[in-house]
Design a protein around this motif. Structure first.
Motif, PDB file in Angstrom:
ATOM      1  N   UNK A  85      13.498 -86.238  -4.020  1.00  0.00           N
ATOM      2  CA  UNK A  85      14.586 -87.143  -4.396  1.00  0.00           C
ATOM      3  C   UNK A  85      15.640 -87.184  -3.294  1.00  0.00           C
ATOM      4  N   UNK A  86      16.148 -88.349  -2.945  1.00  0.00           N
ATOM      5  CA  UNK A  86      17.202 -88.409  -1.926  1.00  0.00           C
ATOM      6  C   UNK A  86      18.479 -87.697  -2.357  1.00  0.00           C
ATOM      7  N   UNK A  97      17.691 -80.101   0.872  1.00  0.00           N
ATOM      8  CA  UNK A  97      16.577 -79.160   1.024  1.00  0.00           C
ATOM      9  C   UNK A  97      16.809 -77.837   0.287  1.00  0.00           C
ATOM     10  N   UNK A  98      18.027 -77.319   0.362  1.00  0.00           N
ATOM     11  CA  UNK A  98      18.309 -76.049  -0.321  1.00  0.00           C
ATOM     12  C   UNK A  98      18.221 -76.208  -1.834  1.00  0.00           C
ATOM     13  N   UNK A  99      18.770 -77.306  -2.370  1.00  0.00           N
ATOM     14  CA  UNK A  99      18.707 -77.527  -3.809  1.00  0.00           C
ATOM     15  C   UNK A  99      17.264 -77.710  -4.260  1.00  0.00           C
ATOM     16  N   UNK A 137      15.142 -75.554  -7.058  1.00  0.00           N
ATOM     17  CA  UNK A 137      14.566 -76.173  -8.240  1.00  0.00           C
ATOM     18  C   UNK A 137      13.063 -75.916  -8.311  1.00  0.00           C
ATOM     19  N   UNK A 138      12.393 -76.002  -7.172  1.00  0.00           N
ATOM     20  CA  UNK A 138      10.962 -75.691  -7.157  1.00  0.00           C
ATOM     21  C   UNK A 138      10.718 -74.254  -7.611  1.00  0.00           C
ATOM     22  N   UNK A 139      11.576 -73.345  -7.198  1.00  0.00           N
ATOM     23  CA  UNK A 139      11.415 -71.938  -7.575  1.00  0.00           C
ATOM     24  C   UNK A 139      11.551 -71.748  -9.088  1.00  0.00           C
TER      25      UNK A 139
END
Length: 275
Positions: free
Chosen positions: A127-128, A132-134, A138-140
């Motif tokens: 999502x734009x 990258x850090x967020x 979220x993936x984690x």
């Protein structure tokens, strides 16, 4: 050492082996990034899983929607679809070891690749609105649930088209489902980052008010590597970010493509599948 990123295998094992031979890939020296969807629809999903797992630390793969579908069928009570080619895995003597390995794969890989800077790979994109850090955090959240004792319950409720829009206030299964949908199913979004799940073809199939996720501006300069969208044929026209589309439709009679992440050079082999 060379790092190559390869698009969706989807059970195309013979083409995968041929591509590695063309690259002169050496697992003692080189690395692979695989953009997810190792399995399904092609003729040799079991061989693909075994091949990638056997590469050990030389290969990293993110989970795609077909990989998660396999886990949902095997461990979440979901049903096989008519076009699935997953029975070979479900009936394999090493089934549980392969599923354990697959379930422990990440949804996002991120690394600083020197001259090319911050590079992220997910199956479908990013999502734009997510930095990258967020996105990594979220993936984690999903990865932690998949590795927990509640993984089976999550796999039972993982899929669904709601919520279609991301909000930071989402919680519980809805939050995790929204993250999965962005990272593994996204194609077209609107200006608010709401996903459309109906259009799956090329750019001209965008519903009114929607555009490919990569056509919206970002606040960072990360390079994004993704697969999932075979109709793009490895191109991302109109991109407002540094993006590399890798799914060139091998399982549909196209090609299997590898990208040298250092030089930007692409290599490929033709599909053995009939269109």
């Amino acid at each position: 050492m060379t790092t190559y990123a390869i698009g969706d295998l989807q059970g195309c094992h013979a083409e995968f082996v041929e591509l590695l031979e063309r690259l002169a890939f050496d697992p003692r020296r080189d690395r692979l990034w695989l953009a997810g969807d190792l399995v399904n629809r092609g003729p040799a999903s079991l061989a693909c899983l075994r091949e990638v797992r056997a590469l050990g630390e030389a290969a990293v793969t993110v989970l795609g929607n077909h990989d998660l579908h396999l886990l949902a069928v095997a461990r979440g009570g979901a049903s096989l679809n008519r076009k699935d080619t997953l029975e070979c895995i479900l009936d394999a003597p090493d089934r549980e070891a392969l599923l354990d390995w697959l379930q422990s794969r990440p949804l996002l890989v991120r690394e600083d690749l020197g001259d090319h800077g911050d590079t992220l790979m997910t199956h479908a994109g990013l999502l734009p609105q997510w930095s990258p850090a967020e996105a990594t955090g979220l993936a984690r959240e999903v990865e932690e649930r998949l590795s927990s004792e509640q993984s089976g319950a999550f796999l039972q409720r993982m899929y669904g088209n709601e919520p279609a829009c991301w909000h930071d206030s989402l919680d519980g299964v809805e939050r995790l489902r929204a993250i999965v949908n962005v990272l593994t199913r996204m194609r077209f979004i609107d200006a608010e980052g709401c996903l459309d799940f109906s259009a799956k073809e090329g750019l001209d199939s965008a519903p009114p008010g929607f555009a490919p996720w990569f056509c919206y501006p970002r606040q960072d300069e990360a390079r994004l590597v993704f697969g999932h969208w075979a109709a793009l044929e490895g191109q991302a026209p109109g991109a407002r970010a540094r993006v590399e589309a890798l799914d060139t439709g091998c399982v549909w009679g196209g090609r299997l493509t590898a990208l040298n992440l250092s030089t930007g050079e692409r290599s490929g082999v033709p599909s053995h599948q009939r269109r």
